[in-house]
Design an enzyme around this catalytic site. Sequence first.
Site, short mmCIF file in Angstrom:
data_model
loop_
_atom_site.label_atom_id
_atom_site.label_comp_id
_atom_site.label_asym_id
_atom_site.label_seq_id
_atom_site.Cartn_x
_atom_site.Cartn_y
_atom_site.Cartn_z
N ASP A 1 -88.11 3.07 42.21
CA ASP A 1 -88.71 3.20 43.54
C ASP A 1 -88.34 4.53 44.20
O ASP A 1 -87.59 5.33 43.64
CB ASP A 1 -88.27 2.03 44.44
CG ASP A 1 -86.75 1.89 44.51
OD1 ASP A 1 -86.03 2.90 44.32
OD2 ASP A 1 -86.27 0.77 44.75
N HIS B 1 -93.74 4.71 39.18
CA HIS B 1 -93.34 3.73 40.20
C HIS B 1 -93.09 2.34 39.59
O HIS B 1 -92.49 1.46 40.24
CB HIS B 1 -94.41 3.63 41.28
CG HIS B 1 -93.85 3.39 42.65
ND1 HIS B 1 -92.70 2.65 42.87
CD2 HIS B 1 -94.27 3.77 43.88
CE1 HIS B 1 -92.45 2.60 44.17
NE2 HIS B 1 -93.38 3.28 44.81
#
Length: 225
Positions: free
Chosen positions: A203, A199
Amino acid sequence: MSSENDKDVKLTGLQKAMARKMIASWTDVPQFQLESEVNCEAMMAFRKKQDYKLSYTAILAKAAADTLAEFPRLNSSWAGDHIVEHEDINIGIAVDTKRGLLVPVISNADRKSLEEIMEELNAMKEKSSRGNFTMEEMQGGTFTISNLGMYRVNSFGSIVNAPEAGILAVGKMQKTVAVGEDNDINVVYMMHPTLTVDHRVTDGATGAKFLTALVERLEHPDENF
């Protein structure tokens, strides 16, 4: 609870190194997973039409490499205070060997044909029985595929192979009742790939777009390979 018949199992140097790497990947990498489904009917028919023995892993590797070319952020690495987008697309293939889990790499997979990738996978299969991959053959990976479709595993999620940004986990194809566009009901083979992503590198929206494009490639192999 211990027993007098318990025994200690010593780890090899490779197993210790793998354990340290997995601990670091699990504790240091904030990762999320996305799962989709693939109608495998067209892919199965495409595979049968080839004049050489083509594996599903080869199809997955080529599809992933070509999709990574569209989404370079998934072909990247976290480098502490910045992201490195790699020019080369090198697909690591997780394989089970007598020495343990190893990840040899298919370099520049996006520039290779399916047949060339299949040749490299055949060489990997031969070496995996002995586990004698060189360090050079296991370096430089930018994305990893773990395929457990040969086992009774429907779907699963893998830990990111840091510093890579993503890993694709694939279970077995299984018969499923599916509703078509005209509301017709058919029994088809489906597969459920799971994408795990760092992450810090990207995204959920980018991961979802990548996975959607990958599924599209796998469901329309005649148009994409």
